[in-house]
Design a protein around this motif. Structure first.
Motif, PDB file in Angstrom:
ATOM      1  N   ASP A  10       0.576  -0.979   0.092  1.00 33.94           N
ATOM      2  CA  ASP A  10       0.031  -0.218  -0.214  1.00 33.94           C
ATOM      3  C   ASP A  10       1.406   1.248  -0.240  1.00 33.94           C
ATOM      4  N   PHE A  11       2.075   1.137   0.401  1.00 30.92           N
ATOM      5  CA  PHE A  11       2.563   2.369   0.277  1.00 30.92           C
ATOM      6  C   PHE A  11       2.648   3.136  -0.593  1.00 30.92           C
ATOM      7  N   GLY A  12       3.044   2.985  -1.502  1.00 33.40           N
ATOM      8  CA  GLY A  12       2.877   3.752  -3.023  1.00 33.40           C
ATOM      9  C   GLY A  12       1.210   4.074  -2.998  1.00 33.40           C
ATOM     10  N   GLU A  13       1.045   4.082  -3.018  1.00 34.10           N
ATOM     11  CA  GLU A  13      -0.292   4.931  -3.022  1.00 34.10           C
ATOM     12  C   GLU A  13      -1.179   5.369  -1.775  1.00 34.10           C
ATOM     13  N   LEU A  14      -0.337   4.744  -0.464  1.00 33.83           N
ATOM     14  CA  LEU A  14      -0.333   5.658   0.988  1.00 33.83           C
ATOM     15  C   LEU A  14       0.045   7.110   0.589  1.00 33.83           C
ATOM     16  N   MET A  15       1.844   6.887  -0.096  1.00 35.40           N
ATOM     17  CA  MET A  15       2.007   8.441  -0.028  1.00 35.40           C
ATOM     18  C   MET A  15       1.525   9.055  -1.352  1.00 35.40           C
ATOM     19  N   GLU A  16       1.041   8.673  -1.918  1.00 29.92           N
ATOM     20  CA  GLU A  16       0.092   9.887  -2.883  1.00 29.92           C
ATOM     21  C   GLU A  16      -0.664  10.226  -2.628  1.00 29.92           C
ATOM     22  N   PHE A  17      -2.024   9.461  -1.496  1.00 35.82           N
ATOM     23  CA  PHE A  17      -2.595   9.681  -0.769  1.00 35.82           C
ATOM     24  C   PHE A  17      -2.716  10.681   0.089  1.00 35.82           C
ATOM     25  N   ALA A  42       8.441   9.727   4.577  1.00 36.79           N
ATOM     26  CA  ALA A  42       7.970   8.730   4.099  1.00 36.79           C
ATOM     27  C   ALA A  42       8.445   7.338   5.056  1.00 36.79           C
ATOM     28  N   ASP A  43       9.917   7.611   6.031  1.00 35.15           N
ATOM     29  CA  ASP A  43      10.042   6.790   6.383  1.00 35.15           C
ATOM     30  C   ASP A  43       9.248   6.812   7.938  1.00 35.15           C
ATOM     31  N   MET A  44       8.169   8.057   7.965  1.00 36.53           N
ATOM     32  CA  MET A  44       7.569   7.690   9.507  1.00 36.53           C
ATOM     33  C   MET A  44       6.643   6.878   8.808  1.00 36.53           C
ATOM     34  N   VAL A  45       6.060   6.890   7.730  1.00 38.65           N
ATOM     35  CA  VAL A  45       4.710   5.738   6.919  1.00 38.65           C
ATOM     36  C   VAL A  45       5.529   4.699   7.210  1.00 38.65           C
ATOM     37  N   GLU A  46       6.781   4.328   6.173  1.00 35.79           N
ATOM     38  CA  GLU A  46       7.362   3.093   6.217  1.00 35.79           C
ATOM     39  C   GLU A  46       7.471   2.008   7.381  1.00 35.79           C
ATOM     40  N   LYS A  47       7.970   3.290   8.405  1.00 34.53           N
ATOM     41  CA  LYS A  47       8.098   2.474   9.719  1.00 34.53           C
ATOM     42  C   LYS A  47       6.593   2.156  11.244  1.00 34.53           C
ATOM     43  N   ALA A  48       6.053   2.841  10.358  1.00 34.22           N
ATOM     44  CA  ALA A  48       4.469   2.825  10.990  1.00 34.22           C
ATOM     45  C   ALA A  48       4.164   1.691  10.252  1.00 34.22           C
ATOM     46  N   ILE A  49       4.389   1.301   8.771  1.00 30.21           N
ATOM     47  CA  ILE A  49       3.659  -0.008   8.410  1.00 30.21           C
ATOM     48  C   ILE A  49       4.761  -1.090   9.330  1.00 30.21           C
ATOM     49  N   LEU A  50       5.874  -1.362   9.083  1.00 29.15           N
ATOM     50  CA  LEU A  50       6.761  -1.874   9.403  1.00 29.15           C
ATOM     51  C   LEU A  50       6.327  -2.936  10.919  1.00 29.15           C
ATOM     52  N   GLU A  51       5.848  -0.928  11.680  1.00 30.64           N
ATOM     53  CA  GLU A  51       5.303  -1.631  12.770  1.00 30.64           C
ATOM     54  C   GLU A  51       3.588  -2.006  13.655  1.00 30.64           C
ATOM     55  N   HIS A  52       3.229  -1.986  12.669  1.00 24.83           N
ATOM     56  CA  HIS A  52       1.419  -2.777  12.201  1.00 24.83           C
ATOM     57  C   HIS A  52       0.695  -1.215  12.868  1.00 24.83           C
ATOM     58  N   ASN A  53       1.346   0.174  12.533  1.00 27.84           N
ATOM     59  CA  ASN A  53       0.974   1.506  12.961  1.00 27.84           C
ATOM     60  C   ASN A  53      -0.069   2.256  12.506  1.00 27.84           C
ATOM     61  N   GLN A  54      -0.222   1.483  10.906  1.00 27.78           N
ATOM     62  CA  GLN A  54      -0.448   2.720  10.111  1.00 27.78           C
ATOM     63  C   GLN A  54      -1.804   1.768   9.365  1.00 27.78           C
ATOM     64  N   PHE A  55      -2.945   2.932   9.549  1.00 28.95           N
ATOM     65  CA  PHE A  55      -3.689   2.414   8.954  1.00 28.95           C
ATOM     66  C   PHE A  55      -5.296   2.718   7.991  1.00 28.95           C
ATOM     67  N   ILE A  56      -5.406   2.237   6.612  1.00 31.67           N
ATOM     68  CA  ILE A  56      -5.688   2.933   5.913  1.00 31.67           C
ATOM     69  C   ILE A  56      -7.706   2.398   6.090  1.00 31.67           C
ATOM     70  N   GLY A  61     -12.437   0.782  -3.968  1.00 29.46           N
ATOM     71  CA  GLY A  61     -11.100   0.412  -4.233  1.00 29.46           C
ATOM     72  C   GLY A  61     -10.035   0.964  -4.177  1.00 29.46           C
ATOM     73  N   LYS A  62      -9.970   2.112  -3.786  1.00 31.58           N
ATOM     74  CA  LYS A  62      -9.071   2.862  -3.441  1.00 31.58           C
ATOM     75  C   LYS A  62      -8.721   3.448  -1.811  1.00 31.58           C
ATOM     76  N   ILE A  63      -7.648   4.188  -1.534  1.00 33.73           N
ATOM     77  CA  ILE A  63      -7.335   4.279  -0.053  1.00 33.73           C
ATOM     78  C   ILE A  63      -7.908   5.986  -0.340  1.00 33.73           C
ATOM     79  N   MET A  64      -8.708   6.259   1.028  1.00 38.28           N
ATOM     80  CA  MET A  64      -9.493   7.438   0.890  1.00 38.28           C
ATOM     81  C   MET A  64      -9.062   7.922   2.351  1.00 38.28           C
ATOM     82  N   ALA A  65      -8.761   7.336   3.276  1.00 38.66           N
ATOM     83  CA  ALA A  65      -7.966   7.199   4.508  1.00 38.66           C
ATOM     84  C   ALA A  65      -7.263   6.613   4.586  1.00 38.66           C
TER      85      ALA A  65
END
Length: 122
Positions: A10-17, A42-56, A61-65
């Motif tokens: 989800d990283f690419g679409e999430l950063m675009e959002f 990008a570092d904060m989002v990547e870390k949050a994904i790896l630590e299971h702290n990023q929610f979408i 079919g698209k990230i809207m939040a």
């Protein structure tokens, strides 16, 4: 809206959002200095994904939040007049909670907040 933990895919679409939301929020009066590009980084989002702290939030079919929930805070948070005596480690901080304006005024922000409270209670 389906709320789920973000995955590496989800990283690419999430950063675009988030970049889009920086532009949108930068046009609002409450954002002194305009576009707050770069938050979250990008570092904060990547870390949050790896630590299971990023929610979408996903709809059609698209990230809207999205939001990040963790126990990290900077000095500004520590000096704010909170209405709680909770010590560090006894609370979570919501970062970058955003809902695309195309989906505004439908209760999605409230749903994200309720989801964050549920996750923090685990």
């Amino acid at each position: 809206m389906e709320i789920r933990e973000a995955e590496k895919a989800d990283f690419g679409e999430l950063m675009e959002f988030y970049d889009y939301m920086c532009t949108v929020l930068g046009e609002k009066d409450f954002m002194p200095g305009g576009n707050k590009g770069g938050f979250p980084s990008a570092d904060m989002v990547e870390k949050a994904i790896l630590e299971h702290n990023q929610f979408i939030g996903v709809k059609d079919g698209k990230i809207m939040a999205a939001y990040i929930s963790d126990q990290n805070s900077d000095e500004t948070y520590l000096t704010a007049p909170w209405k709680s005596d909770a010590l560090k480690g006894e609370y979570v901080v919501l970062h970058a909670l955003r809902v695309s304006p195309e989906y505004g005024r439908r209760g999605y922000g409230k749903m994200l907040t309720e989801h964050a409270i549920e996750e923090a209670s685990k």
